[in-house]
Scaffold this motif. Structure first.
Motif, short mmCIF file in Angstrom:
data_model
loop_
_atom_site.label_atom_id
_atom_site.label_comp_id
_atom_site.label_asym_id
_atom_site.label_seq_id
_atom_site.Cartn_x
_atom_site.Cartn_y
_atom_site.Cartn_z
N TYR A 87 -0.26 14.33 -3.88
CA TYR A 87 0.70 13.18 -3.07
C TYR A 87 2.66 13.53 -3.26
O TYR A 87 3.16 13.54 -2.74
CB TYR A 87 0.74 11.69 -3.72
N SER A 211 5.70 6.90 1.03
CA SER A 211 5.32 6.77 2.14
C SER A 211 6.06 5.69 2.58
O SER A 211 6.10 4.47 1.81
CB SER A 211 3.84 6.64 2.67
N HIS A 213 4.45 2.94 4.90
CA HIS A 213 3.50 2.38 4.46
C HIS A 213 3.58 1.63 3.13
O HIS A 213 3.20 0.42 3.00
CB HIS A 213 2.25 3.13 4.33
N SER A 214 4.44 2.52 2.04
CA SER A 214 4.64 1.46 0.74
C SER A 214 5.19 0.00 0.71
O SER A 214 6.04 -0.09 -0.11
CB SER A 214 4.60 2.45 -0.28
N ILE A 244 -3.59 7.26 4.54
CA ILE A 244 -2.21 7.10 4.06
C ILE A 244 -1.78 7.03 5.31
O ILE A 244 -1.71 7.94 6.19
CB ILE A 244 -1.00 7.88 2.96
#
Length: 277
Positions: A87, A211, A213-214, A244
């Motif tokens: 990642y 990301s 999204h986090s 993800i």
């Protein structure tokens, strides 16, 4: 009255025939391709030819840094079902190339001013050669790491075309910014100091190490105004797919890429007359 048999362009036979517009264009691209190739080899020799590791350092430098970042991230759980090491590397390696392209552009014209005495060498060729070198090095690093991930844990990218396309867009965006930086630093020498500061402070906002999204929704929407964050999200989408969730706006990114490259080309052309060779 004497007559003659005309050639293909209305010239007498035996005279050199002029090439068509398409043939001249193809020949021009071939010449510039050879020029860029020669400049790339010269850059390699200048930067790494006298070092103990030689050309190998071009590949080892981003590899070592990417592995170091990945090792640090391995102690966290960020990335969800994706291995933290992979990642982190997938995010940082492209950013390394982006930063190197921008930073090295600041002194590109001054360092290669002697080459401008050659008629076939253009300012654009110098930057393209440097940028292709950085792009190739990081691409090799990603290929090696992904090959290792395939061998160790059986990981494969979810969409190779998506990965390749998003990486090309990322490098094209960096190329456009490098044109602006090179032209700006040639016009205002003090600008070079701010360029290095920019590449460091841009890391937390680039989306390279996390990301979207986090992030909370408010921060995510703010960061999406940054085309660089969109590009890193596109790379992750190609690599990890649904593992993800990714957030990006492709038309917005494409507009930025085209815009900075067109502005960069105009800036380089404008500053050409101000440079002394």
């Amino acid at each position: 009255m004497s007559t003659y048999t005309g050639g293909t362009n209305g010239l007498p036979e035996g005279f050199p025939q002029r090439k068509s517009g398409l043939a001249q264009t193809i020949e021009g691209f071939q010449v510039q391709g050879r020029v860029i190739h020669a400049l790339l080899l010269r850059e390699l020799q200048t930067r790494f030819g006298r070092g103990e590791l030689g050309f190998l350092w071009l590949f080892l430098e981003p590899l070592i840094l990417a592995i170091g970042i990945g090792a640090l991230k391995s102690f966290t759980r960020e990335g969800g079902p994706v291995p933290p090491f992979l990642y982190a590397v997938v995010g940082y390696a492209p950013y390394f190339a982006f930063r190197a392209i921008i930073n090295r552009a600041s002194a590109a014209f001054q360092a290669n001013s002697s080459l401008m005495y050659h008629r076939q060498v253009r300012l654009l060729d110098i930057l393209l050669a440097r940028n292709l070198l950085e792009m190739s090095a990081v691409t090799c690093v990603l290929v090696v790491i992904l090959a290792g991930a395939l061998w160790v844990i059986g990981f494969t990218p979810q969409s190779v075309p998506m990965v390749v396309g998003s990486m090309l867009l990322l490098f094209a965006f960096a190329n456009g910014l490098s044109l602006l930086v090179a032209a700006g630093c040639a016009r205002w020498e003090m600008l070079e100091r701010f360029v290095h500061i920019y590449t460091y402070i841009s890391l937390p906002f680039s989306g390279a190490l996390f990301s979207l999204h986090s992030m909370p929704k408010e921060f995510r929407e703010a960061l999406l105004w940054n085309p660089q964050a969109n590009l890193h999200e596109m790379v992750r989408d190609g690599m990890f797919g649904d593992l993800i969730p990714a957030y990006y706006d492709f038309p917005y990114v494409l507009a930025w890429v085209l815009g900075v490259n067109l502005l960069g080309l105009a800036a380089v052309r404008a500053v050409r007359s101000r440079l002394e060779f």
